[in-house]
Write an enzyme that holds these catalytic residues in place. Structure first.
Site, mmCIF file in Angstrom:
data_model
loop_
_atom_site.group_PDB
_atom_site.id
_atom_site.type_symbol
_atom_site.label_atom_id
_atom_site.label_comp_id
_atom_site.label_asym_id
_atom_site.label_seq_id
_atom_site.Cartn_x
_atom_site.Cartn_y
_atom_site.Cartn_z
ATOM 1 N N ASP A 37 0.832 -1.206 0.000
ATOM 2 C CA ASP A 37 0.000 0.000 0.000
ATOM 3 C C ASP A 37 0.871 1.263 0.000
ATOM 4 O O ASP A 37 1.767 1.406 0.822
ATOM 5 C CB ASP A 37 -0.893 -0.036 1.256
ATOM 6 N N THR A 76 -7.028 3.690 -1.891
ATOM 7 C CA THR A 76 -6.758 2.280 -1.588
ATOM 8 C C THR A 76 -7.761 1.333 -2.233
ATOM 9 O O THR A 76 -7.377 0.333 -2.847
ATOM 10 C CB THR A 76 -6.749 2.064 -0.068
ATOM 11 N N ASN A 97 -12.645 5.240 -2.011
ATOM 12 C CA ASN A 97 -12.814 4.548 -0.731
ATOM 13 C C ASN A 97 -14.245 4.713 -0.218
ATOM 14 O O ASN A 97 -14.813 3.805 0.381
ATOM 15 C CB ASN A 97 -11.839 5.099 0.308
ATOM 16 N N LYS A 158 -5.629 -4.456 5.694
ATOM 17 C CA LYS A 158 -6.861 -3.676 5.571
ATOM 18 C C LYS A 158 -7.930 -4.541 4.931
ATOM 19 O O LYS A 158 -7.636 -5.337 4.032
ATOM 20 C CB LYS A 158 -6.645 -2.434 4.688
ATOM 21 N N ASP A 159 -9.169 -4.351 5.360
ATOM 22 C CA ASP A 159 -10.256 -5.151 4.781
ATOM 23 C C ASP A 159 -10.442 -4.866 3.307
ATOM 24 O O ASP A 159 -10.671 -5.769 2.505
ATOM 25 C CB ASP A 159 -11.572 -4.929 5.546
ATOM 26 N N HIS A 334 -1.574 2.598 -5.136
ATOM 27 C CA HIS A 334 -1.420 4.013 -5.493
ATOM 28 C C HIS A 334 -0.043 4.467 -5.030
ATOM 29 O O HIS A 334 0.676 3.734 -4.335
ATOM 30 C CB HIS A 334 -2.501 4.888 -4.834
ATOM 31 N N HIS A 477 -2.517 10.940 -0.479
ATOM 32 C CA HIS A 477 -2.548 10.599 -1.903
ATOM 33 C C HIS A 477 -3.974 10.814 -2.382
ATOM 34 O O HIS A 477 -4.776 11.438 -1.708
ATOM 35 C CB HIS A 477 -2.120 9.136 -2.092
#
Length: 544
Positions: A37, A76, A97, A158-159, A334, A477
């Protein structure tokens, strides 16, 4: 004699020597897909010479240093949605997101990308994890359809990383929920997960001394003051107090436990040792959390990326020791922009934080006052990106509000451009190299008519969309600019001939490339990406 010699010489030119064709490699038994990430192409270039472990191994394979998350909303969830679907967000439906859905039956109209907003009590902050918003199948979904013996396992920090890369039908899916690894899938908790959670709890419970500062990081260790924050950033070494879960997540320890769980599940399930090719998906989140909390240019990021190299090296060596025939792909969801306060100190030129007046609530209130309207007129999730006119506006007022909103944003000195929904939809789907796309094409690649806004705001380059970093993020970002779009794309397999291709490719190319390696045929037109030829020389891993 001369005539015979001449004839022999001419024969050498007339009959080309036979070229040895490479023996095609058998299909690998395991695909390992790794997403780091916020691992930008800039970070890859900066640290490449310092690696000696897992990242060095990957850099000796097929290297695409100019990969692109080609769409505009470089966040993300949309980024992860491209990696194993081969589809841009306009097709996956994962436009950000969070987005605004004014039809949901709750006061909170903001929808999180991997929630099921239909679940009682679910909000975009406290939600029930689900894959319902992902509109396309993933590589794992297609592999399991083609061969039910295939196992697909995802482990992530992260989910949204786990959900978007594993799709609708994983065998197992585990993600960190701020306290432990959990799942949204039915079934018993494997012993490996229980052990990982116990180990993580012990790490969090204990105080942690500062990590050693590698020699390569000394020049990067320089304090930078951030307005509104008591402590500077840039010299951190990840010391933490006992019980500090947030500091644990923002450290190399988070990636270490994620990779450890991935390896434990691989071993327990014997992934890569069965009759079919298996898929192990790993989402490493610490680089992103460190980038947000400390920026991308200090000791914190340096320590993190050298630690990432080591733990990936250990992970790959364990696969080697087990004799698993595996192929690895690594990329990012990203890139990222360093905090503006450090840009001027390191030759970065002018950079700034966003004007508070560009916040969607303040802009909406100002527009309402100018037009004599009460109540909210605009909805959104920040000072840029998709913006929605409030559904409660009378039809006769919508045109006035839109016109005034466009004027207000377009005349602000920090706004580069604004595109209306009509302008975006009139633009054809982008094609060609992603580094040549116009801004409108980048927005079109992530525009979903059912979910996207009424207009789209683009901030000028180097404007950090965090007005007051008193707590939490100092850098971020999400922009349309290449520092957020460009990511490395790396492939490695034992005995492959490595090469580097500097021309621009897309993250949507990863899925069809992996499908080609395992001989999985994709329906024509079902993906936006293309298969990348990883065979240096004659032969190809791509279908005819």
């Amino acid at each position: 004699m001369k005539s015979r010699l001449l004839a022999a010489a001419l024969a050498l030119f007339a009959t080309p020597a036979a070229v040895a064709q490479p023996t095609p490699q058998p299909r690998p038994k395991l695909i390992v897909m790794i997403s780091v990430d916020q691992f930008s192409a800039d970070l890859f270039a900066e640290y490449r010479s310092l690696w000696s472990g897992g990242m060095r191994r990957l850099a000796q394979g097929a290297v695409f240093p100019s990969g692109y998350q080609s769409h505009s909303a470089t966040e993300t969830c949309p980024g992860h949605s491209t990696i194993l679907t081969g589809a841009r967000p306009a097709r996956t439906g994962i436009i950000a997101n969070d987005w605004i859905d004014q039809s949901v039956a709750r006061a909170d109209k903001q929808v999180y990308c991997s929630e099921d907003e239909r679940a009682p009590g679910s909000t975009s902050e406290d939600y029930s994890v689900s894959d319902i918003h992902l509109r396309v199948p993933t590589l794992g979904d297609l592999m399991r359809r083609a061969d039910p013996r295939t196992r697909v396992v995802a482990v992530a920090g992260k989910d949204r990383a786990a959900v978007m890369m594993s799709g609708h039908d994983p065998s197992q899916r585990w993600f960190w929920n701020d306290h432990a690894f959990v799942t949204d899938r039915p079934g018993e908790t494997p012993a490996a997960v229980t052990a990982a959670n116990q180990h993580s709890a012990l790490l969090v419970a204990r105080a942690r001394d500062a990590m050693a500062l590698p020699a390569a990081c000394e020049s990067r260790s320089r304090a930078v003051a951030v307005p509104g924050r008591a402590s500077p950033v840039g010299t951190g070494r990840f010391a933490r107090a006992a019980g500090d879960e947030e500091a644990f997540r923002e450290s190399p320890d988070m990636d270490r436990v994620t990779l450890a769980l991935a390896e434990a599940l691989r071993e327990d399930l014997r992934l890569g040792e069965g009759a079919a090719t298996d898929l192990l998906i790993i989402g490493l989140s610490a680089t992103d959390r460190i980038g947000h909390e400390y920026g991308t240019r200090g000791s914190e990021m340096c320590i993190q990326l050298l630690a990432l190299d080591r733990i990936l090296g250990d992970f790959f060596q364990e696969l080697d020791r087990r004799g698993v025939d595996f192929v690895v792909a690594l990329t990012a969801d990203h890139g990222g922009l360093d905090l503006p306060e450090r840009a001027g100190q390191t030759g970065g030129g002018p950079a700034a934080r966003v004007d508070r007046a560009l916040g969607v609530t303040r802009m909406g209130e100002a527009i309402g006052r100018r037009l004599g309207l009460r109540g909210p007129v605009l909805r959104g999730d920040g000072p840029f990106g998709d913006m929605w006119l409030d559904r409660g506006l009378p039809a006769r007022q919508r045109g006035r509000v839109l016109a005034e909103a466009l004027r207000a944003y377009r005349t602000h000195p920090q706004v580069h451009s604004v595109f209306t929904r009509a302008e975006i939809l009139a633009s054809p789907a982008p094609s060609g190299p992603p580094d040549s796309w116009t801004l409108l094409q980048r927005i079109r690649a992530g525009f979903d008519p059912q979910r996207s806004g009424d207009f789209y705001v683009v901030l000028k380059p180097r404007i950090t969309p965090i007005a007051a970093p008193v707590t939490g993020s100092v850098a971020t970002h999400g922009s349309i600019w290449d520092y957020d779009r460009r990511v490395p794309i790396l492939f490695w397999r034992r005995a492959m001939t490595g090469f580097e291709q500097p021309l621009a490719v897309e993250t949507v190319d990863i899925m069809p490339t992996l499908a080609g390696i395992i001989g999985l045929r994709l329906a024509p037109g079902s993906v936006d990406g293309r298969c990348l030829d990883l065979v240096a020389g004659p032969g190809t891993n791509c279908p005819d």
